[in-house]
Design a protein around this motif. Structure first.
Motif, short mmCIF file in Angstrom:
data_model
loop_
_atom_site.label_atom_id
_atom_site.label_comp_id
_atom_site.label_asym_id
_atom_site.label_seq_id
_atom_site.Cartn_x
_atom_site.Cartn_y
_atom_site.Cartn_z
N LEU A 211 0.82 -1.22 0.00
CA LEU A 211 0.00 0.00 0.00
C LEU A 211 0.85 1.26 0.00
O LEU A 211 0.70 2.13 -0.87
N TYR A 212 1.77 1.36 0.94
CA TYR A 212 2.54 2.61 1.10
C TYR A 212 3.52 2.81 -0.05
O TYR A 212 3.69 3.94 -0.53
N HIS A 213 4.18 1.74 -0.48
CA HIS A 213 5.16 1.90 -1.55
C HIS A 213 4.46 2.23 -2.87
O HIS A 213 4.99 3.03 -3.66
N THR A 214 3.29 1.67 -3.08
CA THR A 214 2.53 2.00 -4.30
C THR A 214 2.13 3.47 -4.29
O THR A 214 2.26 4.18 -5.31
N ILE A 215 1.61 3.94 -3.17
CA ILE A 215 1.23 5.34 -3.05
C ILE A 215 2.44 6.25 -3.29
O ILE A 215 2.35 7.25 -4.01
N ASN A 216 3.57 5.87 -2.72
CA ASN A 216 4.78 6.69 -2.86
C ASN A 216 5.22 6.78 -4.32
O ASN A 216 5.55 7.86 -4.82
#
Length: 443
Positions: A211-216
């Motif tokens: 989730l976080y790496h995709t958003i980043n």
């Protein structure tokens, strides 16, 4: 007054109770509380390497200090960079640990998960050859021709606070949902608990990573900036507005109304206040380090230096007035409260006088902090006293706190003393009215 008291009891107290029990606000408050000792030490380090002794035109000029800072300032300031300089990293861990404990999850693993989530969207790391960074070989003690890992730490300081708060809360909510729905790896009971708990975190880590790496990646590719920059711009109007006199007055009203109702108003709003004041403090400290104009008024311990002398309500002045009272009860409470009041602890005054739910002392209790805050705000705005650049423990006596927090501006200490004296004169007539009411009650 009777209607007002009923309004506080029926409307304000239930609201305050709900706010005080909010799990997210309590987790944010805990995150800052855990971090505070490191921030205080880091702030004092920054103070020590920026004392006003380096200007030859200044009467305080010390040649030995100026030479020392010229040679070693970069080395001496390092503890500041690994405390205030990475405040958001500390806060993310503290929030994650506190919120995990609230949900009966493992606090340590929850803290690490929150910190990991924050780093995923706030710190980019890569390996660079020494030749691409001028002076890096001597600065980081790496041989010429080597490689070094470089992390973008721009958002690990207070600029990343809002990202740390949001990122930690979302990460722990993911952790909670997965545990509740049994989407975790369970090892046999024979496995040591520490190992079992670490494996329990594997699936939450996978979900948070995706989730976080995709958003980043999406934010960097489409907007050309990192996630904290987007969040910082979103909250920028709030930070700008928070530095206004109106915001300060509203905050003081809320805190003192809660206290008057017998609730710890400071603790109720501390999560919001710390997010603002520490962000502003970091801005001021960055300006101090760069030799630029310091911009923020409502930063760090502004209220501790100029408003909360003796505690909420600026009750140090009231304590002096009580010591001079002819009423035996009031005088004895004043004497017993003097030492705690000097260190900004005023529960003996609040509940011994009492001020809580006391309509005769309500007016000065609300008025004095607003008057003092207004005077201090304008004095700071127009340069009569310096702006706050150092975080000082809240138990530091007001004038000393003002002196240290403003990098040894003696006019700030004088202003704090004047405001204590002013609070004494404002409280005195109301205390006399209250004392007379006690005599009439005895008769």
């Amino acid at each position: 007054m009777s209607n007002f008291m009923n309004l506080i009891e029926k409307k304000l107290m239930p609201i305050a109770a709900k706010v005080g029990q909010n799990r997210y606000l309590n987790a944010i408050k805990d995150g800052f509380v855990y971090t505070m000792p490191f921030l205080i030490i880091g702030s004092f380090i920054l103070l020590l390497v920026n004392l006003p002794f380096t200007d030859p035109k200044n009467v305080l000029y010390m040649e030995w200090y100026s030479n020392l800072m010229g040679a070693f300032k970069g080395d001496l300031v390092q503890p500041f960079y690994v405390s205030m300089g990475i405040i958001s990293l500390f806060v993310s861990y503290g929030i994650g640990m506190s919120l995990s404990n609230y949900y009966k999850l493992n606090g340590t693993t929850g803290g690490f998960l929150s910190m990991y989530a924050f780093l995923l969207i706030s710190a980019k790391l890569d390996w660079l050859p020494i030749g691409q960074a001028e002076g890096a070989s001597s600065l980081f003690l790496i041989g010429e021709g080597g490689w070094m890992p470089v992390m973008d730490a721009r958002y690990l300081d207070a600029k990343g606070l809002f990202t740390a708060i949001l990122g930690a809360i979302i990460a722990i909510e993911i952790f909670r949902v997965l545990v509740q729905r049994k989407f975790v790896i369970k090892l046999p009971d024979s496995v040591p608990p520490a190992i079992a708990k670490s494996f329990e975190l594997l699936i939450p880590i996978v979900v948070v990573t995706i989730l976080y790496h995709t958003i980043n990646i999406l934010v960097m590719k489409n907007l050309g900036v990192m996630v904290p920059e987007v969040i910082l711009k979103t909250f920028a109007p709030l930070l700008n507005m928070s530095d206004s006199l109106l915001s300060l007055i509203i905050l003081l009203l809320i805190i003192h109304l809660f206290w008057f109702a017998g609730l710890h108003g400071t603790n109720i709003v501390v999560a919001v206040v710390n997010s603002i004041t520490l962000s502003n403090l970091a801005t001021n400290q960055a300006a101090l380090q760069a030799g630029e104009t310091i911009p923020k008024i409502f930063a760090g311990g502004f209220v501790d230096s100029f408003i909360f002398m003796g505690g909420v309500g600026t009750t140090l002045g009231l304590t002096f007035a009580m010591i001079r009272s002819t009423n035996t009860h009031i005088k004895s409470i004043g004497k017993l409260s003097l030492l705690p009041a000097i260190f900004n602890i005023n529960e003996p005054i609040m509940f011994g006088t009492p001020i809580v739910m006391n309509p005769l002392l309500f007016i000065p209790f609300i008025t004095v902090p607003i008057v003092n805050g207004t005077i201090a705000w304008f004095a700071t705005k127009y340069g009569l006293v310096s702006k706050i650049v150092t975080l000082v423990p809240w138990t530091t006596p007001g004038p000393l706190a003002a002196l240290l927090a403003t990098n040894f501006d003696f006019s700030a200490a004088i202003l704090s003393l004047v405001l204590i004296l002013l609070s004494y004169f404002i409280y005195t007539p109301f205390l006399k009215i209250y004392t007379n009411s006690l005599k009439e009650g005895e008769m």
